[in-house]
Scaffold this motif. Structure first.
Motif: not given
Length: 353
Positions: A89-102, A171-178, A185-191
């Motif tokens: 939340w703080d990183l997306n605010r500091l970066s003005a919406g440029r953060f991606l949470l992998g 809005r913070i995009p959440v990405l799953v690695a695996g 399947r989880l990435a397709g379902e929820a990420a």
């Protein structure tokens, strides 16, 4: 090995070129991030190895204005959902919406013996983790009551004193690695995206990842096009035969290292070299670590890496992943000392489009 049906088509979005932050970088991060932005990279990814990636990206956010900044990856289970939610939340605010949470799950040995956390089934736990993140963010942004009641996480306390309130960039995009089908399947379902392992091949991406992502998306009533595919790629680039040879052998050693890990056997099995993974693991067990690179054949290496001059690598990167990945970047980090070569690769990548 479970291989799904035919691979779906790509997202339709143009492939963008990112870069990786050196794992040892800390004080140098502002200069590296500015140089990467000036070179035209669309994003920069920091990993959870020698330094905390969130700290590195917070520093990078303050020294750049355009480049997107992602964790590639942060170990989810080493942190509670609340800690990760607040940091993101703080990183997306500091970066003005440029953060991606992998987010990644890591392997059991690291979770238990490096982080000191109990091991649980990773797919179901990460699903609940993502649900918790989004519930926390809804509480802060919309004032919704915090109600997370699950098998692994129970969260129901959020007083105003601890609530950061709405974010101009919620809005913070959440990405799953695996690697295996469950996380695909989880990435397709929820990420919002799936981050490939750097030892992947195009065959693995087309015949395994994309179909399983599409399967998960269909179960959730989503389109596979809602899930961005991010591909870190082992690139062996050099301007002379000596430089290129050294780069190829560095990549061969890294493939051998990853290939010796049981969790990554699938990546070699799909190439028809499951026996290589077994041999590598046996050599490591026999304390023959210095010899493992010598048994990785060119056939395997060429299916995984991209080799050539910086210009050739840039063009091949664009061509190989067109229609398959939304974002690509070199597994080897961007450095200021090699900025000229990286800039040439980026220019060739853009020209190949």
């Amino acid at each position: 090995m479970e291989v799904a049906g035919p691979a779906p088509s790509g997202s339709g979005r143009p492939t963008t070129l990112d870069c990786a932050l050196p794992m040892e970088a800390l004080e140098q991060t502002p200069a590296i991030a500015r140089a990467a932005e000036d070179a035209g990279f669309a994003g920069m990814w920091a990993n959870d190895t020698q330094h905390n990636p969130f700290v590195s990206l917070a520093v990078a956010a303050q020294s750049t204005t355009r480049i997107e900044l992602g964790t590639g990856i942060a170990v989810a289970f080493a942190r509670s959902p609340m800690v990760t939610a607040q940091t993101a939340w703080d990183l997306n605010r500091l970066s003005a919406g440029r953060f991606l949470l992998g987010l990644g799950t890591q392997v059991r040995a690291h979770i238990e013996r490096r982080f000191g956390v109990a091991w649980d089934p990773p797919v179901s736990k990460l699903r609940e983790y993502i649900q918790a993140l989004r519930a926390i963010w809804r509480t802060w942004q919309d004032g919704a009551p915090l109600r997370v009641s699950g098998k692994y996480y129970n969260l129901n306390l959020m007083s105003p004193f601890f609530n950061p309130g709405p974010n101009a960039h919620p809005r913070i995009p959440v990405l799953v690695a695996g690697v295996n089908e469950g996380l695909c399947r989880l990435a397709g379902e929820a990420a919002d995206g799936f981050i490939l392992h750097p030892m992947h091949s195009v065959a693995y991406l087309k015949d395994f990842v994309l179909p399983h992502v599409a399967e998960g998306a269909a179960r959730a009533g989503r389109s596979h096009r809602d899930v961005a595919i991010v591909a870190p790629v082992m690139i062996a680039a050099g301007d002379t035969p000596e430089e290129l040879g050294a780069a190829v052998e560095r990549a061969r050693a890294r493939v051998a290292f990853y290939g010796s890990t049981p969790s990554y056997r699938l990546l070699l099995e799909i190439l028809g070299h499951g026996e290589l993974a077994d041999r590598l693991r046996q050599m490591v067990s026999a304390r023959r670590m210095n010899e493992i690179a010598s048994v990785v054949p060119d056939e395997v290496l060429n299916a995984i890496i991209i080799r050539g001059s910086y210009e050739e690598a840039g063009r091949e990167l664009r061509v190989r992943y067109a229609g398959l990945a939304d974002r690509v970047f070199s597994y080897w980090p961007f450095t200021i000392a090699e900025r000229a070569g990286w800039s040439r690769m980026a220019e060739a990548f853009r020209g190949a489009g």
